[in-house]
Design an enzyme around this catalytic site. Structure first.
Site: not given
Ligand code: ARG
Length: 427
Positions: A125, A176, A96, A14
């Site tokens: 995110d 992912s 983040r 990405d």
């Molecule tokens: N659901 C988790 C959060 O919002 C993890 C998101 C992370 N992304 C991934 N590609 N698994 O913090």
């Protein structure tokens, strides 16, 4: 001189595609920023840098930020007891705001007018990146190519092939994944069916129960003011403690979390987390707290922990409320010093002992043997007073409270407009 954007670059498909896209669609020079927050993919930063430059970045910055991450994000979240919905230790969510902060700083140094990230429009995110940026650098333009370009996965791959962007084999990693040293977050693919048991290949850090050692392992964790500093006799810094517990816990299958989660954007999603150190440390920390904090303080601690977790999850890290809570947490954590014994066995990390110089557990009050100092007689008057309101209620209101079989909820549900206006003229 053409305008610049700083792109948070992971090295994956990405954000690789995003380099090209920012150049082509926006005519921007792209500076990439790759932040290493640890984990099993504690990344080959040199390789990622080369890749960014090859894909057309005018500059590629890489940072090992593990220490800052642990010190300023992970340990404070541990002290606060922050677990989203009671189970998710927030690894991704904690990373983040730190990446956003670095993005803003690099943008300033580079004189960039925009920053960019590779998040989609339905995840959490994007929220964390952009709320942090609005707070730290509201003048910056934020570009989210994945949200804007409207390409599906196939189109993205086609675009990648056309632009000579290497595409990793999706069959090899059908999920992912986001990862740092506080945990792995895995979603998509087979996990999208919340009824289906997570396939074994989602787990990377933890052994499945059938492969765990038969023999348990007991470890002692030393904690000072809510911060772990020792495992057994070894004094360690935050990174070392977390890395060590990820290994030890993983060997015993500790730290697998399977959760259906309420996202900020209003959807439920199935997420799988792997976080041995976080699971061990949170339960050790809470066990010590319950030894040194009063019942009321523990209740309030839970309220704060939930609020703190929401702040992290919802992307409000750079807010006044967060700092206000930090002040409370630091004050409360002055008492949280001692040690906890944890037994690791076949997927479980169980607290089996705790001690503290500030322990509220007093043997002469707790014991049932002859050294008992508790004033049993005092209980009589105490119960008389405690029971007074219940006794009065029973005498006066018993009929109503226990006599009513049903409470009709229809009394609070208003009728539809159509029913109200039936047979009536509306002008
Ligand atoms: N659901 C988790 C959060 O919002 C993890 C998101 C992370 N992304 C991934 N590609 N698994 O913090």
């Amino acid at each position: 001189m053409s305008k610049k954007a700083v792109l948070a670059f992971s090295g994956g498909l990405d954000t690789s595609v995003a380099i090209k896209w920012l150049r082509e669609e926006y005519g921007l020079e792209v500076v990439t920023l790759t932040v290493d927050l640890g984990g099993s993919n504690s990344r080959d930063l040199g390789k990622i840098k080369k890749k960014a430059l090859k894909l057309g970045a005018c500059k590629a910055i890489v940072l090992d930020a593990r220490d800052v991450f642990v010190r300023y994000f992970v340990l404070p979240a541990l002290q606060a007891g922050a677990m989203y919905e009671g189970v998710y230790p927030l690894a991704t969510a904690l990373g983040r705001p730190l990446i956003a902060k670095f993005l803003a700083e690099v943008a300033e140094e580079e004189g960039a007018e925009a920053v960019a990230h590779g998040c989609t429009g339905k995840g959490n995110d994007q929220v964390r990146f952009e709320l942090a940026l609005q707070s730290l650098a509201p003048q910056l333009k934020v570009i989210a190519p994945l949200r804007e370009w409207g390409m599906n996965r196939e189109e993205e791959i086609e675009y990648a092939h056309k632009h000579d962007i290497p595409v990793e084999d999706r069959k090899k990693i059908p999920y992912s994944i986001d990862e740092n040293l506080w945990g792995r977050s895995v979603e998509c693919g087979a996990l999208e069916d919340p009824w289906a048991e997570p396939p074994e290949d989602v787990w990377l850090w933890t052994k499945s129960i059938k492969d765990c050692p038969e023999k348990s392992q007991t470890i002692e964790i030393g904690i000072e003011k809510g911060v772990p500093f020792r495992i057994n006799k070894d004094y360690k810094d935050g990174i070392e403690i977390i890395e060590k517990l990820n290994k030890l816990g993983g060997r015993h299958g500790v730290g697998r979390i399977d959760h259906v989660e309420s996202r900020v954007v209003g959807i439920k999603s199935r997420e799988v987390y792997e976080a041995p150190a976080a699971v061990i440390l949170h339960s050790a920390h809470r066990a010590l707290e319950s030894l040194v904090m009063t019942r009321e303080a523990m209740r309030f601690r839970d309220v704060v922990a939930n609020q703190y977790a929401d702040i992290i999850y919802n992307g409000h890290w750079f807010s006044a409320l967060h700092l206000d809570l930090v002040a409370y947490v630091l004050s409360a954590q002055r008492l949280v010093t001692g040690a906890v014994k944890m037994k690791l066995l076949k997927g479980a990390a169980t607290v089996v002992g705790r001690r503290s110089p500030l322990s509220l557990y007093q043997p002469e009050l707790a014991t049932y043997d002859k050294t008992d100092q508790f004033d049993h007689k005092a209980a009589e008057g105490f119960l008389k007073i405690q029971g007074l309101s219940l006794k009065t209620q029973s005498r006066v209101q018993c009929q109503i409270i226990y006599g009513t079989r049903e409470i009709d909820l229809a009394s609070v549900i208003p009728p539809k407009l159509k029913e109200l206006t039936k047979g009536k003229k509306t002008c």
